[in-house]
Design an enzyme around this catalytic site. Structure first.
Site, PDB file in Angstrom:
ATOM      1  CB  CYS A  40      -1.396   0.032   1.082  1.00 47.14           C
ATOM      2  SG  CYS A  40      -1.974   1.474   1.146  1.00 47.14           S
ATOM      3  CB  CYS A  69      -2.942   3.832  -5.069  1.00 41.96           C
ATOM      4  SG  CYS A  69      -4.497   2.927  -4.092  1.00 41.96           S
TER       5      CYS A  69
END
Length: 248
Positions: free
Chosen positions: A70, A177
């Site tokens: 992440c 992302c």
């Protein structure tokens, strides 16, 4: 036996897990916080608290080291997690930097608000004639998590977020992302020119050390979701177990 913890705010980290399990045999323990996703618009303190919830859960599996799948957690909490747990954490952002520097020319970082606001990629990549542009895809994670990958809302959002890239013909697009590889095809279709679309996960595989003879995959999610189950089935082509965890 190598036990590797992989975690993300939701389903996006599965794109990283997919490449890891294809590359290295290990015992993988993946946690996706599907209950509280997205993290990208949350304050740093809350992101850290949520990340600690996840790591505290995974610690019981005798994890050797962690992959932070992440960007948001990587840019806001890496040092804090290392200090608290005294473990090795491999951030997906390391792959982002490495991948971005592999291509000449300017770069557009498409990421969450938290990642963009940190200016992590801009600060670490820009220079020597290379410019870094940043665009926050505010609603993309929500759309992906809610299975609206091919939808009018996704079309409209990508038109907006990729306007800068199309206007300036920026040669390199960094998927900042881990959810965004799930819409890589949609991004490519919205570009009016040919660009290098960079997935950071491709550039951390050689950092993973594993010496197992067999592959074991355990997936934990914090909210039951048929959408999640379908995405997992489409991505993970090896045997795995899926467990829903209520630790909130």
């Amino acid at each position: 036996m190598t036990n590797i913890g992989v975690f993300d705010t939701g389903l996006g980290g599965l794109t990283v897990l997919t490449k890891l399990v294809k590359s290295k045999k290990a015992n993988y323990f993946y946690f996706g916080d599907t209950l509280r996703v997205p993290y990208g618009n949350r304050p740093k303190d809350e992101i850290f608290d949520f990340s600690c919830d996840i790591v505290d859960f995974l610690e019981k599996f005798d994890i050797d080291y962690y992959v932070i799948a992440c960007n948001t957690i990587s840019v806001t909490c890496l040092n804090l997690l290392e200090e608290k747990y005294k473990k090795t954490f491999i951030p997906i952002t390391a792959g982002g930097i490495r991948g971005s520097k592999s291509y000449p020319g300017d770069l557009l970082v498409l990421a969450t608000k938290a990642t963009v606001d940190s200016h992590f990629y801009k600060d670490n990549i820009e220079g020597d004639g290379k410019r870094v542009f940043e665009v926050a895809g505010y609603n993309l994670v929500d759309l992906i998590e809610n299975n609206q990958i091919t939808s009018p809302k996704m079309d409209k959002s990508l038109d907006e977020y990729l306007n800068l890239a199309n206007k300036n013909q920026i040669p390199n697009i960094l998927l900042g992302c881990t959810h965004f590889p799930l819409i890589k095809n949609e991004i490519g279709k919205k570009l009016t020119y040919e660009a290098n679309i960079i997935d950071p996960a491709d550039y951390i595989l050689d950092k993973i050390e594993a010496n197992n003879n067999d592959l074991k995959i355990k997936i934990f999610l914090s909210k039951k979701s048929n959408i999640a189950e379908n995405i997992i089935q489409s991505l993970i082509k090896f045997d795995y177990s899926l467990t829903y965890v209520d630790f909130i």
